[in-house]
Design a protein around this motif. Structure first.
Motif: not given
Length: 542
Positions: A151-165, A204-212
């Protein structure tokens, strides 16, 4: 009319949320080993402490490859560091508290970063309150469960996603490493589901369909392989037979998928309450924005986790613990759009439900201490034969303080979208805290195997040799080993007298598994009030 007091403004500041989280995880953390998952977890930790083998998990000397060892490594560290101050099992179980607190902090960070502008604090507080308020977490958060590390590891993984780009390499590395740690905690289903949801979102997400976005995925892949494969590779090199058993258990499927799905959905209906109805409302109210990562990733991950568990089989309620992370993140967004009538219904349901159940707990405590009402006192005494209640001032005052604090939240919280989650979560804290502070000795008297282990230990002759076991459950074996140093080996029907002692777990009403002629019974014991288990020790006649 209640006296005039200042209203409690929402959202609560981070310090107040931290206090609520602390009050949730600390009470009851030092209880004895309970079957079955708690005893298994602490049995593995105890085995590592006594054998020194950190690579291969064992319970009472027997191979146990159902759970990877990350949680047990951390619990062993707590146990060794604090063993001189508190009992080993209580120290080891502090790992559970640490992982749960870490999950609260990281789900707060994930929800705050992913919320619409200006609503970060509200969404973050809602995510924490929904995760803490999940009914299924109330007891399991205080047990030695590898799923809490996941559970803690998944929350860590989710917390990293807003910084993906914005920070693709560092965010991808953290995301992948967290998924790898989840794999080392409780298996492949939860991390694989979140990884698949993240990959699908990149498509599927335009926000993530890029080089970054591609750089983020590559960094995550490298990190998850380096972290997630570290223990399996070490296991394959150090103990090939154990690796083969772990791999077989990891990939096998058992049971009917429809039966598994039915069990998971029925269990989730109470286990993940109130996060799941809010998550469904979020999907409906934000359906036109489903391509956004903050909607798509937690929704897809939840769906994939449930689907994968129906295929893998052997569903247990603890398998739903990692699912709470994406559900709470998704449900937090519903709090911002929930209609007033639905929010009011959940709000008053929380107040009335917890007022009712906590009143029953206090009534039971009063009956236990005073004998009034006599009917309730009699029922409690019948459930725990031989239990002698003792009044303790500090737990009583602490339970009273929890009650007064919840009454303040229930009566003086200002109207807000967060009022229902706040009242529900603090009600969970009150309910568990009341049980832990007032009724835990009564609960321990029935659930602990300490008395069984000590009674059996006293009947084992000096230098008796090995003890064979028939029908002895693995959790029970772990508890008897921990509390009484009773370590058994499997009974061999071809060599029934290989061990001079046989320990049989059976029913109170019969001795179906008794060894028969040529054996004398030394002990016949069970937990007080337990009508389903008896432990009988037999010695071979000379």
């Amino acid at each position: 009319m209640p006296p005039r007091l200042p209203s409690l403004a929402l959202p609560l500041p981070a310090a107040a949320l931290a206090l609520i989280a602390f009050l949730f995880v600390v009470p009851g953390i030092g209880h004895d080993l309970w079957k079955s998952h708690d005893a298994l977890g602490l049995g593995i930790v105890h085995g590592m402490a006594t054998s020194g083998d950190l690579l291969v998990p064992r319970v009472s000397g027997l191979l146990w490859m159902f759970d990877p060892p990350l949680f047990h490594w951390v619990a062993l560290g707590f146990g060794r560091a604090l063993d001189s101050l508190i009992p080993f099992h209580a120290a080891a179980r502090l790992a559970s508290a640490a992982f749960v607190l870490l999950a609260f902090w990281l789900i707060y960070a994930a929800a705050r970063r992913w919320a619409p502008e200006g609503e970060g604090r509200t969404a973050a507080a809602a995510a924490v309150l929904l995760l803490l308020g999940s009914v299924g977490l109330m007891v399991h958060a205080h047990e030695a469960l590898p799923e809490l590390a996941a559970l803690a590891a998944l929350c860590t993984a989710l917390a990293a996603l807003p910084y993906a780009i914005r920070r693709p390499v560092s965010a991808g590395t953290v995301h992948g490493a967290a998924l790898g740690l989840a794999l080392l905690s409780s298996g492949w289903v939860a991390p694989a589901s979140l990884a698949a949801a993240t990959l699908a979102c990149a498509l599927v997400s335009p926000q993530w369909r890029q080089r970054r976005g591609g750089a983020f995925l590559v960094a995550a892949l490298v990190a998850v392989l380096l972290v997630g494969l570290s223990w399996p590779i070490a296991l394959a090199l150090g103990s090939p037979n154990a690796f083969l058993e772990w791999w077989t258990l990891a990939v096998q499927s058992e049971g009917s998928p429809l039966a598994q799905l039915r069990y998971l959905l029925v269990t989730a209906s109470w286990f993940a309450w109130p996060a799941w109805p809010l998550a469904l409302w979020a999907l409906w109210s934000l359906r036109r924005r489903w391509r956004e990562p903050r909607i798509f990733v937690p929704a897809c991950a939840t769906f994939l986790m449930l689907t994968a568990h129906t295929w893998s089989g052997g569903a247990r309620d603890v398998d739903l613990i990692p699912v709470l992370a994406p559900l709470a993140l998704l449900g937090a967004q519903a709090v911002l759009t929930l209609r007033r009538g639905a929010a009011a219904a959940l709000d008053w349901f929380a107040v009335l439900a917890f007022a009712f159940f906590v009143s029953l707990l206090w009534l039971g405590y009063a009956a236990m201490m005073t004998g009034v009402p006599p009917k309730i006192a009699s029922n409690l005494a019948r459930a725990a034969p031989g239990f002698v209640p003792q009044f303790e001032l500090l737990p009583f005052l602490a339970a009273l303080a929890l009650l007064l604090g919840w009454l303040y939240v229930a009566l003086y919280t200002a109207p807000s979208a967060l009022r229902a989650p706040a009242r529900w979560a603090t009600g969970i804290v009150l309910l568990w805290g009341t049980v832990s502070l007032l009724l835990m000795p009564w609960v321990e008297h029935q659930k602990s195997y300490r008395s069984v282990a000590l009674q059996l230990r006293s009947k084992v002759p000096v230098n008796a040799g090995c003890i064979a076991a028939k029908s002895l459950g693995v959790p029970q074996s772990a508890a008897l080993d921990y509390h009484g140093g009773i370590r058994t080996q499997a009974f061999d029907a071809l060599k029934p007298r290989e061990c001079p002692l046989i320990l049989v777990q059976g029913n109170p009403g019969d001795e179906f598994d008794a060894p028969g002629v040529g054996w004398s019974k030394l002990a016949d014991v069970g937990r007080p009030g337990d009508k389903s288990e008896r432990y009988r020790l037999y010695a071979a006649d000379k």
